[in-house]
Structure formats: structure tokens, C-alpha cells
Design a protein around this motif. Structure first.
Motif, short mmCIF file in Angstrom:
data_model
loop_
_atom_site.label_atom_id
_atom_site.label_comp_id
_atom_site.label_asym_id
_atom_site.label_seq_id
_atom_site.Cartn_x
_atom_site.Cartn_y
_atom_site.Cartn_z
N ASP A 1 49.65 70.61 63.21
CA ASP A 1 49.32 69.64 64.26
C ASP A 1 48.37 68.58 63.69
O ASP A 1 47.32 68.90 63.14
N LYS B 1 46.38 66.53 65.07
CA LYS B 1 45.05 66.50 65.68
C LYS B 1 44.16 67.58 65.05
O LYS B 1 42.97 67.40 64.80
N ALA C 1 45.08 72.70 70.35
CA ALA C 1 46.47 73.11 70.13
C ALA C 1 46.57 74.61 70.25
O ALA C 1 45.58 75.32 70.08
#
Lengths: 534, 253, 429, 387
Positions: B243, B245, B233
Motif C-alpha cells: 500500500d 500510503k 490499511a
């Protein structure tokens, strides 16, 4: 040749009367007492011509240097050393003939030429022996020293022979004898084919020896046979070269494998490695010496006994060196070089002071002596066992390193000492044991190398540079690399040697290693990535 | 997002599809990454995400197996070695402070000065007044003036980090790569370092790799998060840290 | 700063004290002789024995009352197999220890290294090892064999007694084998041997992997002509060579090997059973049947307190050199170098093979040549003994040296007189 | 530029060392030549020859110190450069013999005559000319070092690997020079020299001059080495030794820096070899033996690496010890040498001079630390408080 012929004539003249009437070989044997080499050769011919197999022990004794004559009456006996003197044995009957003091008898001189004559004569005489093994070696003897005189004997023996293998060998022996006889051209042509089928260096020699004197009509057959054998031999030579290379490689592997641990795994530039090999060789010597003195029957086992002894002795020395010196030097690899070089000088001089500077005799057990043929190749037993042995050590070591708890600890310590120690591994112990293991393996290698090299205080010096080359070439810290490097350097060396000569070959190998390191600065099998830089 | 063509024209450092593997392990996996002139950028990521390997690739220590690495849009860094790249104007600070411990602080800076680095240039080098002023300036910047005659070995850990940063300044780079500058520093030192880096970033681009989220917050710049050798990211620290992830791969652990 | 000077001072003091240390022994009623043999390093293996022999000879001579009524004293130094160190030690022995003569060196390199020192300082060296010839110095006596006292008779024996027609000249790659093989090749070709029937091959020092070489010999030997190997392989490489020969089954009856550098001492490190019948050529074997030899062996065993220690040819050469020197000194009535150099020529002393050896004007000696076959017990069985042969320093078989002779008697006093040009070389005239 | 370069070299202890050496260069030959042999001040020729040899070894050790002590390259092959310089000088001396050889051949040296050389090998041409030979003394070792270093440093062969391949290099040369076919006299080497520039090598006067030249060359090389190590280049060198990658990332071409130093060092070693040969009277392949090169490392370590003066002292001390032991206690020489190796690495890792300097430096460091204590600023205070 001419001189020999003259002396033969002279002999025949001088012994004319007895030699014709003689079927009893004893007087002939007694004549050996005062014969010079040429006369003895003629006498041996006559002795063989009697066809009396009772003379075989006397001939054997003569060949072994065990035939003596008594100074008082010039009679010849087989002498067996017994105490301060000799037991005398009648050369023909084999009956005991009493004893004689050492200075009462004189050894009858023998040289290579006479031994050759005896070998051929004995071959002829023992062709009919009831013992299969004797017949086989008799046929071999005839095969190796071709002589037309043996032809009748071989043919007679052939006619009676039933054993297939012996018969085949005798056929070959017959062929060899035929070639040097005055038999017909056709018979000789057949003989050439038989010898061609036999193949090998010996056959080449036999064919070569008659090429000057043979009937012109046979010349094409002969040349064809020679070139056929030669081209076959060339193939075998390639194989032989690979074998020599592997064998040299296994020696390099043996020498380097201990270093692969002390240098490769632990990072110690162990210049005393060669001396560990030497200590192993000396351990073997001491063990053999003790066995010779106290239990000669165990001699064939001496190596098996010496191996653990060599391992323990050098391992212990390694342990002491690690605890006494090297443990203070971790993290300063180049200084381990200096310290261990010092150790190596001290060890060398110690051994020199104890055992003296000269070579010590380390005997080969019978199972490590001699050779056996594979096709056109000769494989010597000692080389073969050394290959087997070095691979065994290699895989055993690999097993210890990769599959045991100790091996895991060892790798942990060498990779990250602090981490390992905080995980409860006793790092000082692991260090000491690892160095002892490396040294011990060098010691075993020394025990094996004592079979093919000098056992002297300088033994280690001759291996140290090669060992470092192998480890560096293979990639430090990688056992497989060491194996591949040792074997490939061995083979490379042996293929260069016939082309460039041994000296230049060795220089070229060194230069190639230097160049190779430029290409791959960390050897054949280097670790890659960030870890290396840390 | 900008198109590739557009980015290329104004980037200082440009990586596209870079991959490298060590013995089968993919340390960097088709990584693309752009730094613009004058930018201060932070990189985060778990251990083994490829942060240091990426720096190795930029500075020429490691050659990528594939991909493009351009400096100032035109210079292919994969063809250059460390010395070339340093001379082009890329400076690098290591994770572990690396200074010349048996030299004085002054000598360390003198060596780092962006002057003739050839054999004969250095053999016959004499300290000029201009160089002297420059070194004194840097000493001020990294707050080491009072220790200038000491052996670097005798500095504290934080001071070594600063000395190293000072050396990079002396090198006058266009791009500065800084690997974990505050590891092992005290809180006060960390704050000082953040101020120092922001000051430096006024005149050049800086890429900082760091684990310390507080420090990165202090910097207040665009953040790139790496994982398993590629970009997970990119954006502001708040954007990146929210985020999912990133949380799963890095922050969550 | 100061400490450097101090160190320098301490070091000088150390060297001076060495001088003093030696000086303390230099009483006037002794005659000193130098023993210059390596006791460490690669050559120690051969040379240490010679040091022991010299000590024994000195001890015996002193028991007999010494020389010129004075006791002999041996000054032993260790040149550590390092050639420049040989020169340094020689200089030290002559200049500092003031020895009357030096007994020493083994390799040609070490002799070449000390030769200028002996000529410069005008002292005497007795060199007890077989060598390649091509040298004659006013200050050196060569009591080992020259090529004609070893190589040529050996080749003659093989050609005559064993009917050898094909020759492998196998050697270590250094000057002695190179020169000997050049001489032998010229000699063999002069006897009608074809060039194709001679194979010359060299290996490095300490060579240990003989597989390829031995199989090469086997291949060369399978051409149908009787083949022999003439080996000038140096010390350490011999053991693996013979082991390989034995293992590959090369018997002496098939391809005999005659060696010039293998004696009792080298065989002591070997199991000789597979080697029975291989030959060596020397001027002495331990197995020589002579009273003087039996006596010598007995004394040697007593001196070394080890009745397994063998004797060998260089020991005999040392024995001859020492006795010749003693006799020459007695004759000259002084140890003065020039007087001894004059009186020693023509001196005859007993050798250990039952005859006498005479110091010739070319500074070489007369010795019989013995050919021996290796026996299972590590000793040699002597199969031939020649009449005494004069060592020939300038080989007749090398084109550039066949015209040279050496005669150190006045008025010629020249080590390399060219009979063709009638000039003494090396003097620039 | 050059003057300032040299000027920088003349720091206190170097001045003292150079002065001492120059003093020896005058004093020893004078005492040898001008005093009668029975005088208490007389230095016998053999002692002078011995010290001349030590000076050559000292120069060799100095050469090694430059690469090892300052640049961190442990060369186990410096004996090779020494030997090559020696061979270059030896070839000149051989050619000077001219027709005075035993065979009276005006061109070919004796060993070529009896090995049946028909003509002089190409690489022997020019060596009858002194200047050419002297250029070769520098050029041959320098060129070998250049070629070797060019490959090795470019490929970043480092540490142990480099040490091992330098050893391989000298070992390969050892084997090569042993070969008679190489045309360098095989294992006997080059010997029996007659004169140098027309002066007999055995005359006391020549020996005295050679001794003086050795001492002077050693001082010259010491000054050059000092100038190099005290320049910015020298600082870079130490940087390479301590943190090679930092130097690289600062934009220095480490391979060029190493290469230059290696070549200079090889040339020093060549000079040492060239001075060694006429004084000992022989050069042969034994000088290439790896063990010799390792011994040089020990001299350097004993004296103290990275100190320039230390290796000189180390070389002289160890060799004086060797002369003493091999004369007085021959059997114990290897024990003494081996023990020395171990003792130095364990107890004197910085060597004699290094340990003494370290003493000074530690005292200075204490002083500096005390001062820092007074003027410390906030972050440091915090850092220390936190510890």
C-alpha cells in the motif's frame, strides 16, 4: 471619670494662684515632675490652654519619653542621651541647660492616656504652624482625637488657611470638634454630613462616640450617616479580603516556589526546604546585624544587600546537600524524604546552637513599614512589596526555566537523565545547580519572610506543610500551577477565616485539598497522557 | 467489506469511531477496528501511531473521549476499569516486560491464575492439586520449568517476556493483547516466540503489536497498519506492505 | 534469627550503661536537682533560658556553700517539646537520678503530663510559668502567675486609667487563653460591661497571617467606645501580630494591647518602635528599679557572657522557686519530700521586684502585679505596681470553682476543698 | 481455613520473635515485681514503663511496615491512627475517674467543668464501658482509614501524592484536636487517669500487666501480619508495591487490596495507641504532629521495611537511643537523629534486618544461578552467547 474630675478640681485648687496668672508655661511644666497620671493630664490641659507654641518640643519630648526632672531641684528638662548621662535642654526656650549624670535625673512617667492628650493638644497648638506638613498632621491629630477645646483653634486656623488640601482636612477636623462641642443643632447637622463624606472606620468611630449624647433631633441624620458609611465599608471589606487573600497567597507562593523546583521539577521530596527558608532569614539577620554595627546609614538597603547573600548562602548549602546526599538517591523519591528530613533536623539544631533558640530581630526598612489607604482599604507596605517580590521571583524563574539554555538542560535532565547525558549535558552539574537554585530561591523567600514572621530555628517548620500542599495542589512540575494554587488557597483561606474562624478555616482548607486530590490526583495542572505513567 | 451490523454480531472486540486526545494532541482519531473470535492479528505502525493508546483504551486504562468499544458484542468496555476488563477475559502484555521481580517464577504464575481475586479469597487461598498441575503446564509451555523457584528479577530479558506471556495464559483470557513481544529478543528467541504465539492463538484471539516485520511475516496473519491514530490499511502482510500510503508513512522511512 | 537476641542484648546494655553513666556522678556529698526544660523542638525557644537560669542559680548556691553542707548538682534532661517524653524524663529524674526536686515545664500540657508522675513517686516540681489556674497538687509549686495575678489587675488598669469600655479578648486556641478569657469575660460582665462590648477570638498556634484578625479588631474598635485588646496570644504568633498592628497603624493611643505572654524575651525578636505604649502585665520586668534586680541582671550577664541577654518573668519565678526550696530544705534539715512539703509553706524569700514572696498553703505564691508599657528599646516602662497578690488557683469567676479552696497544711491537706459542701473533692468521699 | 492461615504465619524467624516477645512479657514483669529492689536482677518500674512504651512504638512501626514495606503506601499519617486509638482509650480512662475529679463532677471530666460544658458531648457516651471503648479503639482508626482509603485508592492517588495527603490528614486532625471546642481537652489532652478496669494505673502490678499485654498484643499482631504477608494476598500486596498496573491487568481490584491493608494497619496503630496511653499517662494532640509520623517512618526504615521484624527492632533501637541522648547529651539529640536518617538512607537502604536478609538471599541466588548454569537450555544459551 469621676476620679479624674476630682483630681482636676483638686489640681485647680492647689495650683489656683499660679494657673490663673500664668501665661508663662514653664512653671506648669515644672509641676509635671511630681505629678501622677491624673494630675499630669490636668496640667497638660493648662499647658495647652496657654496657647504658647514654644511648649511643642517639650510636649513632643514628653510623649517620646524624653522629659526628665533633676532630682536636686525638681526642675524639668528635655533630656538627650549623651555618653553616660544626658544633655539637658530647657523645655520652653530650647536653650542648653548643661549636662546631668544618669542617676541625677528621673524620667517623667507617661502612659497611653497622656500621649493621647498630648497628641490632641499638640494638634491644636500646631494648627497655625508655618510649615504645611505640620499643619496637615496637626489637623489629622485633631481629627483623630476629637475634643471640643480645639474647636476655636481649628476655626481660627481655618480662617487663615490657604492651602486647599490642608483646608479640607481642617474642615473635617472642625466638623469632628463641632460634634463634641455644644454648638447649634444645624451646625452639627452640617458636621455630620462632612464626616459622612469623609467615610472610613475613623468616621464611624467618631459618629458612634456621640450617638449616645447627641440631640434627639439629630439622631436620624446620625443613624443614616452611620449606615451609609457602613454599607460603603462593607464593599471595601470585600476588596480588602481579596487583598489579604492575595497577600497570604504571595507568602505561600514565596514559601513554595523553591520547592516547586526541588520537589516539582526534580522530584526530590525535600523536607529540608523549610530550613532553607530559615537559613535565608538568618542570612538577612546577619547582614542587618553587620550593617547596624558598621554602616547604620545603609540600613534601608539592608534587604537589597541581604537578598543576594541569602541566595548564595542557601544555594551553597543546597549544593553541598545535593552533592553529599541527594545525588545518591535519584530514582528513590521516598528515601529523599527521609534523608532531607534528617538534614532539616541537623540544620535546625545547628542554627539553634549558633544563634540560640530565641527569635532574632530583623528590622523593617522604612519603605517596608506602615501603610497607605486606598479608599476604605488599608494596604500595608510590607505586604505590598512581598506580593510584588514574589511575582518578580516567579516570573524570573519562569524565564530561566523556559528561555535559557540552562533551563532547557535542566528540563532535559529531569525528563530523561540518560538521554540528556548521552547528548553531552553534564547531568551531575545540572542536578547540583538545579537543587542549588531551588534552595537559593527558598533562601530569598526566607529573606522576604523575615519581614513578616519570626526569625527562629522553627521558622521553616511552619511553612513546610503549606508549601507541599501548594505544590501538590498546583500540580507537580508545573510552575503556573504553583502560582495559581498559592493565590487561590490564599484567597480561599481569607474568605473562610471571617466565617469559620482562623482555626477551622485552616482545617477546612486542608480537607478541601485532600478532597480535591481525590478528584484530580495530580493537581490542578497535571500533565496528561502516556508520559506520566512511564 | 462486511457491513457494520454483520460484523457486530460475530466480533469479539469491536471499536468504532474511537477518539482520544491528550492536551489537544489527538492520539487516537476516529479509529474503527474489529477482532473476531479465534483470530490472530498483527498491528504495525510508526511511533506515535496510537498503538499503545489503543491498547490502553481496550484494557480500561484510558477512557476514550468518544466512540464505541464493545467486547463480545454487548459489553461496553468504556464503562469498566482494568480489573473488570481483565476479569472479563482480556489479558495484556506490556511493551516492557512487567513481572513481579521479588516473587519467584512459580509465585508469579500462581498470582496470575484465574481464581477468586477478592481480598478474602486470596487471604485464605491454598494451592490445590488442580492449580498445581495448571501451573506446571504453563511452566512447560513457556519453557521455564527449570527456573520455577527463582526470583523473577534474576531471569533474562527474554525469559521475563515469556514469564509474562505465561502469566497471561494462567489468566485464561479470551483475548490477548501483546505489545512488542520480541523487542530486545535474540533471533532464536524471536522464532520461539512466534511459535508460542501461534500455539496460543489456537484457543483464543490474540492481537500483537510489533515493529519487527520479519516476525510478522513469521506469524502470517492479517495485519492492520495504524498511523496518526487511525487505520491506514488492513489485510495480508503483502497487501499492506504494498500500500503506497503505508510505504510513505511507515515502511518508507 | 540470633541477631535479634544479640540486638536486644546490645540495646539493654546501652540502657544499662546510661544508668551506669549517670550513676558515676551520684556521689553522696551532693544533692541532685532535676532541670526539665525542652532544649529542642518548638518550646526550646522559651525553655532554654530557664535551664540556663537554673544552672546559674545552682552555681551561685554552691559558691555560697551549697545546701545542708552539700554541693548541689543539676541533672539536665531534654524532653524535646514532646509531652509524653516529659513524663518519661520526670520518671527518670526521680527514680533513676534520685533528684530531690525538679524545676521545669513550661506549657500546661507538659505539667499535666508529669503531674501524675510526681504524685505517684512523691517528689516536688517547681513550675515557673504563668498558667490558667484550676489546679492544685500536693507535689507541685506554682511560682508563675495565676490569672488573678496578671489578667485581672491588667484589665482593671485599662478600665481605670485608659477608660476602656470595649474589649477584644484575642488568644491562641488552647487551654490557658480559653480559661483566662472565660474568667475575664465573667469578671468584665460583673463590672457592668455589656456582652456586645466583648469580642473573643482564637487563632491557631504559630499563626502568622494576622491581616484579617487585625482588621477585625480595627472594625470592632470603631464603634465609638474606647477599645482595648487583651492578648493571650502564645509565643511565636506574637511577632507577626505586633508587626501587623504596627504596619496597619494601630497605635497604642488608639487601641492599646495588653499581653500576658509577651515579655522581654519575645520583644527581643522585634523592632519595638511601632509598639511603644502597648502593655504587658507580669510580676517582674527587667526594668524594675531594685538593687536585688540590678544584682541579678549583672550576674546573669556574667553567667551567659552576653550583656544583651534579657531577663524576664519566668526567670524570676524560677529564682523564687529555687530560693524557697533552698530555704525550706535548710529549715527541714533534709531533702525528704514530705518534710520539705511541710516546711516550705509560709517560707518568704526576696523576689526581684524589691519585696518578698511567700509560699502560701495553696502552693502558689504572693507577688506584686506590674503593668508595663513597651518602650522603644524593648524594655517595659512600669506604669503601675500593686501590692502583693496571693495566687488564686480556683478562680472566683468560674461557676464550678468559686467554692473550691486549696490548703495543703494538715489537717485539711486538700487541693480542692469545697467550702459549700465541706468536702475535699477528688477523694471520692 | 483460619488455622492454616495462622499456621502459615509461623515461619522460623517469626516464631523466634514471638517466643522472645512472650518471654519478655513474662520475664520483665516478674523481675520487676518479684525481685527486691536492690537485687542485681531487679528491673525498676521506670525501665519497665520505658520498655512498655517502646513496645507500643514497635507495634506502630509494624503497622506502618504492613502498608509501606509490603504495599508501597508511604503513609505520613500513621501517627493519626495511633493517636485516635489513644484518645479512645483516654476517653475510657477519663470516664473511669468519675467523681474523683477535682470538681467532683460525677459525669463531666475536669476540663469540661472549667470550660463550662453543661453536659457530656454525644461522642463521649458509651466510653465508660470498657468493651465499647475497646471496640472504638479498633473502629475509629479503622473507619478513618476506610473513608480516607476508599476515596484515595479509588481515585488512584499514588506515591508522593498519597504521602502528602496523609500528612495533610494528620495535620488537619492536629489542628482540630487542638481546638478546645472539639471536646477532647484541647492542647492539654486527656490526663490524670486514675484506674483501668478497677486497678490503679499507677500501681506496679497494673503496670506489669500492661507491659505484658503490650508484648502479647505485639506478638499477636506480628503473627497476623505474618499470616497476611505470607498468604497469596501478601504476594499480591508485594505485587502492588512492585508493579501495580500488572496486578490490575491480572484482574485484581487494587483499591480493595490497598484498602484492606490500610484499614488493618490503622487498627494495629490504634491498638498501639490504646496501650500507649495508660502506660505514659497522657494523650494529647501532639501525637498528631506530622513530625511524629515521620519518625515512625524512620524506625521502620532503620529496622528494614518489608521484614516485619525489622521495624520492631528499629522502633526499639531508635527510641532507646532517644532516651539515652536526651538524657546524656541533650544538645546532640537532633544531630544524632538527623544523622541516623541520612546514614540509613545512604548506607543501609534496606535497613538492618533487610540488609542481613539480603545477604542470605544473595548467597541463595548465587547457588540457584550455579544450578541454572548446569541445566540451561537452548534459548538461554543463545541469549547469553549473544550478549
Amino acid at each position: 471619670m469621676l476620679i479624674r474630675l476630682f483630681s482636676l478640681i483638686f489640681l485647680i485648687l492647689s495650683f489656683a494662684a499660679p494657673s490663673f496668672a500664668q501665661s508663662d508655661p514653664k512653671p506648669l511644666i515644672n509641676h509635671l515632675a511630681k505629678a501622677d497620671f491624673a494630675e499630669a493630664e490636668a496640667l497638660l490641659g493648662q499647658i495647652a490652654a496657654t496657647g504658647d507654641t514654644r511648649v511643642v518640643p517639650a510636649l513632643q519630648a514628653f510623649s517620646d519619653g524624653d522629659l526628665y526632672f533633676r532630682k536636686s531641684d525638681n526642675l524639668v528638662f528635655i533630656g538627650k542621651a549623651a555618653g553616660a548621662g544626658f544633655d539637658l535642654i530647657d523645655p520652653v526656650t530650647g536653650a542648653s541647660a548643661g549636662q546631668a549624670a544618669k542617676n541625677a535625673v528621673t524620667k517623667i512617667k507617661i502612659n497611653n492616656n497622656l500621649r493621647r492628650v498630648i497628641r490632641s493638644a499638640m494638634g491644636g497648638l500646631t494648627l497655625m504652624s508655618p510649615d504645611r506638613g505640620v499643619r496637615l498632621s496637626a489637623a489629622d491629630a485633631v481629627l483623630r482625637s476629637p475634643s471640643a477645646e480645639n474647636l476655636d483653634l481649628v476655626e481660627a486656623a481655618l480662617a487663615k488657611e490657604t492651602d486647599r488640601e490642608v483646608k479640607a482636612r481642617m474642615e473635617e477636623a472642625r466638623a469632628v470638634s463641632v460634634l463634641s462641642s455644644d454648638r447649634s443643632v444645624d451646625e452639627k447637622r452640617g458636621a455630620i454630613q462632612t464626616i459622612k463624606a469623609l467615610g472610613g472606620r475613623n468616621a464611624l468611630g467618631i459618629l458612634g462616640s456621640v450617638s449616645g449624647s447627641i440631640d434627639a433631633s439629630l439622631k436620624p441624620d446620625l443613624d443614616a450617616a452611620i449606615s451609609a458609611i457602613q454599607s460603603e465599608q462593607q464593599l471595601w471589606d470585600m476588596g480588602q479580603n481579596v487583598w489579604y487573600g492575595l497577600s497570604l497567597g504571595s507568602v505561600l507562593l514565596l514559601a513554595a516556589i523553591g520547592l516547586a523546583i526541588t520537589f516539582g521539577v526534580m522530584g526530590i521530596i525535600n523536607m529540608a526546604h523549610g530550613e532553607m527558608v530559615m537559613l535565608g532569614a538568618y542570612s538577612t539577620f546577619v547582614v542587618q546585624q553587620l550593617i547596624r554595627d558598621h554602616a547604620p546609614g545603609l540600613f534601608d538597603w539592608s534587604l537589597a544587600i541581604a537578598l543576594p547573600v541569602a541566595f548564595l548562602v542557601t544555594g551553597a548549602v543546597g549544593f553541598v546537600i545535593e552533592r553529599g546526599i541527594i545525588r545518591f538517591l535519584y530514582g528513590r523519591p521516598l528515601e529523599t524524604l527521609l534523608a532531607t528530613w534528617g538534614v532539616s533536623l541537623i540544620l535546625q539544631q545547628t542554627i539553634r546552637s549558633i544563634f540560640g533558640p530565641t527569635n532574632q530581630e530583623v528590622g523593617n526598612p522604612s519603605w517596608m513599614s506602615g501603610s497607605f489607604p486606598i479608599g476604605g482599604m488599608t494596604i500595608t507596605w510590607n505586604r505590598m512589596w512581598i506580593i510584588v517580590f514574589s511575582l518578580t521571583i516567579f516570573f524570573a524563574l519562569l524565564f530561566v526555566m523556559k528561555r535559557t539554555a540552562y533551563g532547557l538542560n535542566m528540563r532535559a535532565v529531569t525528563q530523561n537523565r540518560r538521554m540528556a547525558s548521552s547528548m553531552g549535558i553534564k547531568t551531575p552539574w545540572v542536578d547540583a545547580l538545579t537543587f542549588a537554585l531551588g534552595s537559593g530561591i527558598a533562601g530569598i523567600a526566607g529573606a522576604a519572610l523575615s519581614q513578616i514572621d519570626n526569625v527562629s530555628p522553627n521558622l521553616g517548620q511552619s511553612y513546610i506543610i503549606d508549601s507541599f500542599m501548594v505544590v501538590v495542589f498546583g500540580g507537580v512540575g508545573n510552575l503556573w500551577g504553583t502560582l495559581i494554587a498559592a493565590l487561590s488557597l490564599g484567597v480561599l483561606n481569607k474568605f473562610l477565616e471571617p466565617v469559620t474562624g482562623a482555626v477551622l478555616g485552616k482545617i477546612l482548607v486542608l480537607v478541601l485539598i485532600i478532597l480535591f486530590i481525590q478528584k484530580r490526583p495530580r493537581g490542578l495542572f497535571a500533565l496528561k497522557g502516556r508520559a506520566v505513567e512511564a | 467489506m462486511n457491513t457494520i451490523a454483520e460484523t457486530r454480531t460475530k466480533s469479539l472486540l469491536y471499536l468504532e469511531n474511537v477518539s482520544v486526545a491528550f492536551d489537544g494532541f489527538k492520539a487516537i482519531n476516529s479509529l474503527s477496528f474489529v477482532v473476531e473470535p479465534g483470530e490472530l492479528r498483527a498491528i504495525i505502525g510508526p511511533n506515535g501511531a496510537g498503538k499503545t493508546t489503543m491498547m490502553d483504551i481496550i484494557t480500561g486504562k484510558t477512557r476514550p473521549d468518544s466512540g464505541t468499544v464493545l467486547f463480545e458484542d454487548s459489553i461496553d468496555l468504556t464503562k469498566k476499569d482494568e480489573a473488570d476488563i481483565a476479569q472479563l477475559g482480556i489479558g495484556r502484555k506490556f511493551q516492557k516486560p512487567t513481572v513481579f521481580e521479588s516473587h519467584t517464577v512459580w509465585d508469579n504464575l500462581e498470582l496470575a491464575l484465574n481464581r477468586d481475586r477478592g481480598v478474602f479469597g486470596t487471604l485464605f487461598y491454598r494451592l490445590t492439586a488442580e492449580d498445581k498441575t495448571r501451573i506446571e503446564e504453563i511452566l512447560e509451555t513457556v519453557r521455564l520449568t527449570h527456573r520455577k523457584d527463582e526470583y523473577a528479577a534474576n531471569l533474562s530479558h527474554g525469559q521475563k517476556q515469556w514469564l509474562e506471556i505465561g502469566m497471561l495464559l494462567a489468566q485464561e483470557p479470551k483475548l490477548l493483547l501483546v505489545d512488542e513481544p520480541v523487542a530486545g529478543m535474540t533471533d532464536a528467541e524471536t522464532v520461539e516466540t512466534a511459535i508460542l504465539l501461534k500455539e496460543i492463538a489456537k484457543t483464543r484471539s490474540v492481537v500483537v503489536v510489533e515493529h519487527d516485520m520479519g516476525f510478522i511475516r513469521d506469524l502470517g496473519v492479517k495485519v492492520t497498519c495504524l498511523a496518526e491514530g487511525s487505520v491506514l490499511a488492513e489485510g495480508s502482510i503483502d497487501f499492506v506492505s504494498s500500500d503506497p500510503k503505508v510505504i510513505e508513512n511507515y515502511l518508507g522511512r | 534469627m540470633n541477631f535479634k537476641k544479640k540486638l536486644g542484648g546490645a540495646m539493654l546494655a546501652a540502657v544499662m550503661s546510661t544508668t551506669a553513666f549517670h550513676g558515676a556522678f551520684a556521689a553522696d556529698d551532693t544533692i541532685k536537682i532535676g532541670v526539665l526544660h525542652s532544649l529542642s523542638g518548638t518550646m526550646a525557644i522559651s525553655e532554654t533560658t530557664l535551664k540556663d537560669v537554673m544552672l546559674m542559680l545552682v552555681e551561685q548556691q554552691n559558691k555560697k556553700g551549697g545546701v545542708l553542707g552539700k554541693k548541689l548538682e543539676a541533672v539536665v534532661v531534654d524532653p524535646a517539646s514532646d509531652w509524653p517524653l516529659f513524663a518519661e524524663k520526670a520518671r527518670q529524674l526521680i527514680s533513676k537520678d534520685k533528684v530531690a526536686a525538679v524545676f521545669g515545664c513550661w506549657t500546661s500540657s507538659s505539667r499535666k503530663s508529669v503531674l501524675p508522675v510526681f504524685e505517684e513517686l512523691n517528689s516536688i516540681l517547681f513550675y515557673p510559668v504563668q498558667y490558667e489556674g484550676e489546679e492544685s497538687s500536693r507535689n507541685i509549686f506554682y511560682t508563675g502567675a495565676a490569672p488573678n495575678q496578671q489578667a485581672i489587675p491588667a484589665v482593671d488598669y485599662l478600665a481605670k486609667e485608659e477608660g476602656v469600655k470595649r474589649w477584644v479578648l484575642e488568644g491562641t486556641d488552647y487551654v490557658y487563653p480559653q480559661t483566662t478569657n472565660k474568667i475575664l469575660k465573667a469578671y468584665l460582665m460583673s463590672k457592668g460591661v455589656a456582652e456586645a462590648d466583648i469580642m473573643i477570638n482564637y487563632t491557631p498556634f504559630g499563626f502568622s497571617d494576622w491581616q484579617t484578625e487585625v482588621s477585625k479588631i480595627k472594625a470592632f474598635g470603631s464603634a465609638g467606645k474606647k477599645t482595648a485588646v487583651v492578648s493571650t496570644i502564645n509565643g511565636d504568633a506574637n511577632v507577626p501580630f505586633y508587626k501587623e498592628l504596627g504596619n496597619q497603624g494601630i497605635k497604642a493611643e488608639d487601641i492599646p494591647v495588653v499581653a500576658f505572654s509577651v515579655g522581654e524575651e519575645e520583644l527581643a525578636g522585634l523592632d519595638t518602635k511601632p509598639l511603644v505604649g502597648h502593655l504587658a502585665a507580669w510580676n517582674y520586668f527587667q526594668s524594675v528599679d531594685a538593687d536585688v534586680n540590678a544584682e541579678f541582671i549583672k550576674e546573669w550577664h556574667a553567667f551567659t557572657k552576653n550583656d544583651k541577654r534579657v531577663t524576664n518573668d519566668p526567670m524570676e519565678a524560677a529564682y523564687i522557686g529555687f530560693n524557697a526550696w533552698v530555704k525550706a530544705v535548710e529549715a527541714a534539715g533534709t531533702t525528704d519530700t514530705d518534710k520539705v512539703l511541710d516546711s516550705i509553706i509560709g517560707v518568704s524569700v526576696p523576689n526581684l521586684s524589691g519585696g518578698t514572696s511567700t509560699v502560701m498553703p495553696n502552693h502558689h505564691i504572693t507577688k506584686p502585679v506590674l503593668i508595663g508599657e513597651i518602650q522603644a528599646d524593648g524594655q517595659f516602662d512600669i506604669v503601675q505596681e500593686t501590692a502583693p497578690v496571693v495566687g488564686d488557683e480556683w478562680s472566683d469567676y468560674l461557676p464550678d470553682s468559686k467554692n473550691l479552696i486549696s490548703d495543703w497544711r494538715k489537717p485539711m491537706a486538700c487541693g480542692n476543698f469545697n467550702v459549700a459542701s465541706g468536702k475535699c473533692g477528688g477523694k471520692g468521699s | 481455613m483460619i488455622t492454616s492461615f495462622i499456621h502459615r504465619a509461623l515461619e522460623g524467624k517469626i516464631v523466634v520473635a514471638v517466643a522472645t516477645l512472650l518471654g519478655i512479657a513474662v520475664l520483665v514483669p516478674a523481675l520487676n515485681l518479684l525481685t527486691p529492689p536492690d537485687s542485681a536482677f531487679h528491673i525498676p518500674t521506670y525501665v519497665m514503663a520505658l520498655f512498655g512504651k517502646y513496645l507500643c512504638y514497635a507495634l506502630l512501626a509494624l503497622a506502618l511496615d504492613l502498608v509501606w514495606g509490603y504495599c508501597g503506601i508511604l503513609s505520613l499519617g500513621h501517627g493519626a491512627f495511633f493517636a485516635l486509638g489513644g484518645y479512645a482509650m483516654g476517653m475510657y480512662l477519663m470516664r473511669q475517674i468519675g467523681p474523683r475529679g477535682v470538681y467532683g463532677n460525677p459525669i463531666l471530666p475536669d476540663f469540661m467543668v472549667f470550660l463550662n460544658y453543661k453536659e457530656l458531648p454525644w461522642f463521649w457516651h458509651g466510653f465508660d464501658w470498657f468493651v465499647f471503648a475497646m471496640v472504638m479503639v479498633l473502629l475509629v482508626p479503622g473507619l478513618l482509614a476506610f473513608i480516607f482509603g476508599w476515596f484515595a485508592f479509588r481515585s488512584r492517588v499514588n506515591g508522593v501524592y498519597l504521602s502528602i495527603i496523609t500528612q495533610a490528614m494528620t495535620y488537619a486532625l492536629l489542628l482540630a484536636f487542638f481546638r478546645n471546642d472539639m471536646g477532647f481537652g484541647g492542647n492539654n489532652g486527656l490526663t490524670d487517669f486514675k484506674d483501668i478496669l478497677g486497678f490503679s494505673v499507677q500501681a506496679d502490678g497494673t503496670r506489669a500487666v500492661l507491659f505484658a499485654i503490650s508484648a502479647i498484643m505485639l506478638s499477636l499482631c506480628l503473627i497476623v501480619a505474618s499470616a497476611i504477608t505470607r498468604s497469596k494476598f501478601g504476594k499480591v500486596l508485594v505485587g502492588v508495591r512492585d508493579a501495580e498496573s500488572r496486578v490490575r491487568f491480572l484482574g485484581f481490584r487494587v483499591e480493595n487490596i490497598k484498602l484492606f491493608t490500610f484499614v488493618v494497619s490503622a487498627m494495629f496503630a490504634g491498638i498501639a495507641g490504646a496501650l500507649f496511653v495508660p502506660q505514659v499517662g497522657i494523650i494529647n494532640p501532639g501525637e498528631f504532629a506530622p513530625a511524629n509520623s515521620i519518625e515512625v517512618v524512620v524506625w521502620t526504615a532503620v529496622g528494614g521495611r518489608g521484614t516485619l521484624i525489622g521495624p520492631i527492632i528499629g522502633a526499639i533501637l531508635v527510641n532507646a537511643g532517644k532516651s539515652f541522648f536526651t538524657g546524656a547529651f541533650p544538645e546532640f539529640w537532633l544531630f544524632a537523629l538527623g544523622g541516623l536518617f541520612i546514614a540509613v538512607t545512604l548506607f543501609l537502604p534496606k535497613g538492618i534486618v533487610g540488609t542481613i536478609q539480603h545477604g542470605f538471599r544473595t548467597r541463595r541466588a548465587y547457588k540457584a544461578a550455579a544450578e541454572a548454569e548446569k541445566g540451561r537450555d537452548a534459548p538461554v544459551a543463545i541469549a547469553q552467547a549473544a550478549e
